[in-house]
Design an enzyme around this catalytic site. Structure first.
Site, PDB file in Angstrom:
ATOM      1  N   ASP A  42      -3.593  -0.334   6.024  1.00 36.07           N
ATOM      2  CA  ASP A  42      -2.826   0.778   5.461  1.00 36.07           C
ATOM      3  C   ASP A  42      -1.411   0.326   5.133  1.00 36.07           C
ATOM      4  O   ASP A  42      -0.868  -0.589   5.745  1.00 36.07           O
ATOM      5  CB  ASP A  42      -2.777   1.939   6.478  1.00 36.07           C
ATOM      6  CG  ASP A  42      -2.482   3.280   5.835  1.00 36.07           C
ATOM      7  OD1 ASP A  42      -3.396   4.117   5.772  1.00 36.07           O
ATOM      8  OD2 ASP A  42      -1.326   3.489   5.386  1.00 36.07           O
ATOM      9  N   ASP A  68      -1.029  -3.361   1.314  1.00 35.99           N
ATOM     10  CA  ASP A  68      -0.993  -2.557   0.089  1.00 35.99           C
ATOM     11  C   ASP A  68      -2.206  -2.985  -0.743  1.00 35.99           C
ATOM     12  O   ASP A  68      -2.306  -4.155  -1.131  1.00 35.99           O
ATOM     13  CB  ASP A  68       0.321  -2.838  -0.658  1.00 35.99           C
ATOM     14  CG  ASP A  68       0.468  -1.957  -1.888  1.00 35.99           C
ATOM     15  OD1 ASP A  68      -0.551  -1.459  -2.419  1.00 35.99           O
ATOM     16  OD2 ASP A  68       1.620  -1.785  -2.332  1.00 35.99           O
ATOM     17  N   VAL A  69      -3.109  -2.051  -1.013  1.00 29.46           N
ATOM     18  CA  VAL A  69      -4.340  -2.434  -1.739  1.00 29.46           C
ATOM     19  C   VAL A  69      -4.075  -2.872  -3.179  1.00 29.46           C
ATOM     20  O   VAL A  69      -4.975  -3.394  -3.842  1.00 29.46           O
ATOM     21  CB  VAL A  69      -5.413  -1.297  -1.730  1.00 29.46           C
ATOM     22  CG1 VAL A  69      -5.925  -1.029  -0.334  1.00 29.46           C
ATOM     23  CG2 VAL A  69      -4.903  -0.026  -2.410  1.00 29.46           C
ATOM     24  N   ASN A  95     -11.040   3.381   0.643  1.00 30.84           N
ATOM     25  CA  ASN A  95     -10.652   4.787   0.734  1.00 30.84           C
ATOM     26  C   ASN A  95      -9.217   5.077   0.301  1.00 30.84           C
ATOM     27  O   ASN A  95      -8.920   6.194  -0.131  1.00 30.84           O
ATOM     28  CB  ASN A  95     -10.867   5.231   2.202  1.00 30.84           C
ATOM     29  CG  ASN A  95     -10.154   6.520   2.544  1.00 30.84           C
ATOM     30  OD1 ASN A  95     -10.636   7.603   2.206  1.00 30.84           O
ATOM     31  ND2 ASN A  95      -9.002   6.414   3.196  1.00 30.84           N
ATOM     32  N   TYR A 178      -5.482  10.770 -12.133  1.00 29.04           N
ATOM     33  CA  TYR A 178      -6.337  10.954 -10.940  1.00 29.04           C
ATOM     34  C   TYR A 178      -7.775  11.229 -11.377  1.00 29.04           C
ATOM     35  O   TYR A 178      -8.724  10.687 -10.805  1.00 29.04           O
ATOM     36  CB  TYR A 178      -5.783  12.103 -10.087  1.00 29.04           C
ATOM     37  CG  TYR A 178      -6.382  12.212  -8.698  1.00 29.04           C
ATOM     38  CD1 TYR A 178      -5.804  11.543  -7.619  1.00 29.04           C
ATOM     39  CD2 TYR A 178      -7.513  12.987  -8.452  1.00 29.04           C
ATOM     40  CE1 TYR A 178      -6.342  11.647  -6.335  1.00 29.04           C
ATOM     41  CE2 TYR A 178      -8.060  13.099  -7.174  1.00 29.04           C
ATOM     42  CZ  TYR A 178      -7.467  12.425  -6.117  1.00 29.04           C
ATOM     43  OH  TYR A 178      -8.006  12.533  -4.848  1.00 29.04           O
ATOM     44  N   LYS A 182     -10.866   8.677 -10.475  1.00 37.00           N
ATOM     45  CA  LYS A 182     -11.985   9.096  -9.617  1.00 37.00           C
ATOM     46  C   LYS A 182     -13.319   9.047 -10.375  1.00 37.00           C
ATOM     47  O   LYS A 182     -14.341   8.672  -9.795  1.00 37.00           O
ATOM     48  CB  LYS A 182     -11.720  10.492  -9.045  1.00 37.00           C
ATOM     49  CG  LYS A 182     -10.555  10.521  -8.053  1.00 37.00           C
ATOM     50  CD  LYS A 182     -10.802   9.598  -6.866  1.00 37.00           C
ATOM     51  CE  LYS A 182      -9.729   9.694  -5.801  1.00 37.00           C
ATOM     52  NZ  LYS A 182      -9.970   8.817  -4.640  1.00 37.00           N
ATOM     53  N   THR A 213      -5.055  16.872   4.797  1.00 36.22           N
ATOM     54  CA  THR A 213      -4.615  15.507   5.106  1.00 36.22           C
ATOM     55  C   THR A 213      -3.131  15.389   4.745  1.00 36.22           C
ATOM     56  O   THR A 213      -2.493  16.384   4.392  1.00 36.22           O
ATOM     57  CB  THR A 213      -5.410  14.473   4.276  1.00 36.22           C
ATOM     58  OG1 THR A 213      -5.013  14.590   2.899  1.00 36.22           O
ATOM     59  CG2 THR A 213      -6.916  14.668   4.398  1.00 36.22           C
TER      60      THR A 213
HETATM   61  P1  NAD Z   1      -3.741  10.647   3.248  1.00 38.46           P
HETATM   62  O1  NAD Z   1      -2.441  10.539   2.532  1.00 38.46           O
HETATM   63  O2  NAD Z   1      -3.806  11.495   4.466  1.00 38.46           O
HETATM   64  O3  NAD Z   1      -4.274   9.193   3.619  1.00 38.46           O
HETATM   65  C1  NAD Z   1      -4.214   8.153   2.686  1.00 38.46           C
HETATM   66  C2  NAD Z   1      -3.768   6.875   3.384  1.00 38.46           C
HETATM   67  O4  NAD Z   1      -3.768   5.844   2.402  1.00 38.46           O
HETATM   68  C3  NAD Z   1      -2.351   6.959   3.942  1.00 38.46           C
HETATM   69  O5  NAD Z   1      -2.338   6.512   5.289  1.00 38.46           O
HETATM   70  C4  NAD Z   1      -1.549   6.018   3.054  1.00 38.46           C
HETATM   71  O6  NAD Z   1      -0.505   5.339   3.739  1.00 38.46           O
HETATM   72  C5  NAD Z   1      -2.620   5.057   2.591  1.00 38.46           C
HETATM   73  N1  NAD Z   1      -2.267   4.397   1.328  1.00 38.46           N
HETATM   74  C6  NAD Z   1      -1.715   4.968   0.218  1.00 38.46           C
HETATM   75  N2  NAD Z   1      -1.498   4.037  -0.710  1.00 38.46           N
HETATM   76  C7  NAD Z   1      -1.934   2.865  -0.191  1.00 38.46           C
HETATM   77  C8  NAD Z   1      -1.958   1.543  -0.666  1.00 38.46           C
HETATM   78  N3  NAD Z   1      -1.471   1.229  -1.872  1.00 38.46           N
HETATM   79  N4  NAD Z   1      -2.472   0.585   0.134  1.00 38.46           N
HETATM   80  C9  NAD Z   1      -2.940   0.891   1.361  1.00 38.46           C
HETATM   81  N5  NAD Z   1      -2.918   2.116   1.882  1.00 38.46           N
HETATM   82  C10 NAD Z   1      -2.423   3.095   1.108  1.00 38.46           C
HETATM   83  O7  NAD Z   1      -4.775  11.149   2.149  1.00 38.46           O
HETATM   84  P2  NAD Z   1      -6.337  11.493   2.175  1.00 38.46           P
HETATM   85  O8  NAD Z   1      -6.454  12.846   1.609  1.00 38.46           O
HETATM   86  O9  NAD Z   1      -6.946  11.169   3.476  1.00 38.46           O
HETATM   87  O10 NAD Z   1      -6.857  10.475   1.071  1.00 38.46           O
HETATM   88  C11 NAD Z   1      -7.877   9.521   1.313  1.00 38.46           C
HETATM   89  C12 NAD Z   1      -8.749   9.427   0.090  1.00 38.46           C
HETATM   90  O11 NAD Z   1      -9.424  10.676  -0.077  1.00 38.46           O
HETATM   91  C13 NAD Z   1      -8.001   9.181  -1.217  1.00 38.46           C
HETATM   92  O12 NAD Z   1      -8.734   8.255  -2.002  1.00 38.46           O
HETATM   93  C14 NAD Z   1      -7.992  10.538  -1.884  1.00 38.46           C
HETATM   94  O13 NAD Z   1      -7.888  10.461  -3.287  1.00 38.46           O
HETATM   95  C15 NAD Z   1      -9.332  11.057  -1.428  1.00 38.46           C
HETATM   96  N6  NAD Z   1      -9.506  12.518  -1.554  1.00 38.46           N
HETATM   97  C16 NAD Z   1      -8.747  13.367  -0.813  1.00 38.46           C
HETATM   98  C17 NAD Z   1      -8.954  14.737  -0.929  1.00 38.46           C
HETATM   99  C18 NAD Z   1      -8.170  15.748  -0.124  1.00 38.46           C
HETATM  100  O14 NAD Z   1      -8.328  16.974  -0.375  1.00 38.46           O
HETATM  101  N7  NAD Z   1      -7.370  15.344   0.841  1.00 38.46           N
HETATM  102  C19 NAD Z   1      -9.911  15.226  -1.834  1.00 38.46           C
HETATM  103  C20 NAD Z   1     -10.654  14.325  -2.575  1.00 38.46           C
HETATM  104  C21 NAD Z   1     -10.444  12.965  -2.413  1.00 38.46           C
END
Ligand code: NAD
Length: 276
Positions: A42, A68-69, A95, A178, A182, A213
């Site tokens: 992360d 950083d991915v 993820n 976005y 996706k 989240t």
């Molecule tokens: P979140 O912000 O709680 O967690 C995301 C994590 O990714 C964070 O810890 C952040 O530090 C890390 N991150 C961000 N950019 C990064 C990078 N460049 N390299 C490494 N780590 C990085 O968000 P979440 O909602 O848990 O999101 C996780 C996934 O779920 C994402 O792909 C998001 O698009 C997807 N998603 C979320 C939702 C929602 O409603 N929360 C809905 C659909 C999809």
């Protein structure tokens, strides 16, 4: 086969990008609580420290590494190091993802889907587009590639990508990049699944609806936003990271052995439409 054997992940090695928060942390906890050895990769060093400590204090085999991915060379090095120290990589959760930033994730507090700002597409900056694509699409590709290199040699592996309900239904207020990322991720998943199937590597996607989240500054954790969202979600509640446990275990364990190339929606009925 008994359920304990079918869903067993004991001793399996897993990585989760974006694993220090939200949905990724949900995957990590589900696996680690069932005996897997999980590394959180992360961007956020503070969250990594906090979550690794919390999970280790609970007796779980969890490690963390700042990554950083979008730095593909660092990603390759991290995955190589993890395989060198654990001996193998059984499951990779690609993820990590971001929202498009201020001005695009609207305020749901009124109970209506946020409206699109007039001219949003024409004014969408290259910088915003590139950053979202770089993390949410290119970062997933690079994670899958890094994992596949090791899994191919092992002749076995599980890759689980986080896509989104946004891959199937347009939410213009969240912004064009976005949606494109996706949808791209969902089809990339099918391509990777086809390429890797004969090597006993499965590739699937989990498409969350609306989850509480820290994405977008954690607006989905606000009680007034959750109340508004519960009116448009047929099950009348927002998703929680713990709702991911069953799917994460299914796709990472022997129970999911013959499933590949699928995008599994988990959204409390959101994509079905509105019932009331
Ligand atoms: P979140 O912000 O709680 O967690 C995301 C994590 O990714 C964070 O810890 C952040 O530090 C890390 N991150 C961000 N950019 C990064 C990078 N460049 N390299 C490494 N780590 C990085 O968000 P979440 O909602 O848990 O999101 C996780 C996934 O779920 C994402 O792909 C998001 O698009 C997807 N998603 C979320 C939702 C929602 O409603 N929360 C809905 C659909 C999809």
């Amino acid at each position: 086969m008994r359920i304990e054997q079918l869903f067993d992940v004991k001793g399996r090695t897993a990585i989760v990008t974006g694993g220090a928060s939200g949905i990724g942390l949900g995957y990590a906890e589900a696996l680690a609580a069932n005996g897997a050895r999980v590394t959180l990769l992360d961007l956020d060093p503070v969250r990594i420290d906090t979550e690794v400590k919390r999970l280790r204090d609970a007796g779980l085999d969890v490690a963390g590494r700042v990554l950083d991915v979008t730095d593909h060379a660092a990603l390759d090095r991290a995955v190589d190091d993890i395989v060198a120290s654990y001996g193998r990589l059984d499951a990779a959760f690609a993820n990590a993802g971001i929202d498009p930033g201020p001005g695009y994730v609207g305020d749901w507090a009124g109970g209506e889907r946020p409206r699109v700002t007039e001219g949003a597409l024409e004014n969408y900056s290259d910088q915003r587009w590139n950053r979202v694509i770089d993390v949410n699409l290119n970062g997933i590709f690079a994670t899958v590639r890094a994992a596949a290199r090791h899994m191919r040699a092992q002749k076995r592996g599980r890759i689980i990508i986080t896509s989104s309900a946004a891959s199937q239904r347009v939410e213009p207020a969240i912004g064009a990049a976005y949606m494109a990322a996706k949808a791209g991720v969902a089809h990339f998943m099918r391509c990777a699944a086809l390429e890797l199937a004969s090597h006993h590597i499965s590739v699937n996607a989990i498409a969350p609806g609306m989850f509480a989240t820290n994405i977008g500054g954690g607006h989905s954790k606000l009680p007034e936003v959750q109340k508004a969202l519960s009116t448009v979600i047929p099950m009348h509640r927002i998703g929680l990271p713990s709702d991911m446990s069953g799917l994460a275990l299914l796709l990472a364990s022997d129970a999911g052995d013959y499933i590949t190339g699928q995008e599994i929606v988990i959204d409390g009925g959101l994509l079905l439409g509105r019932v009331d």
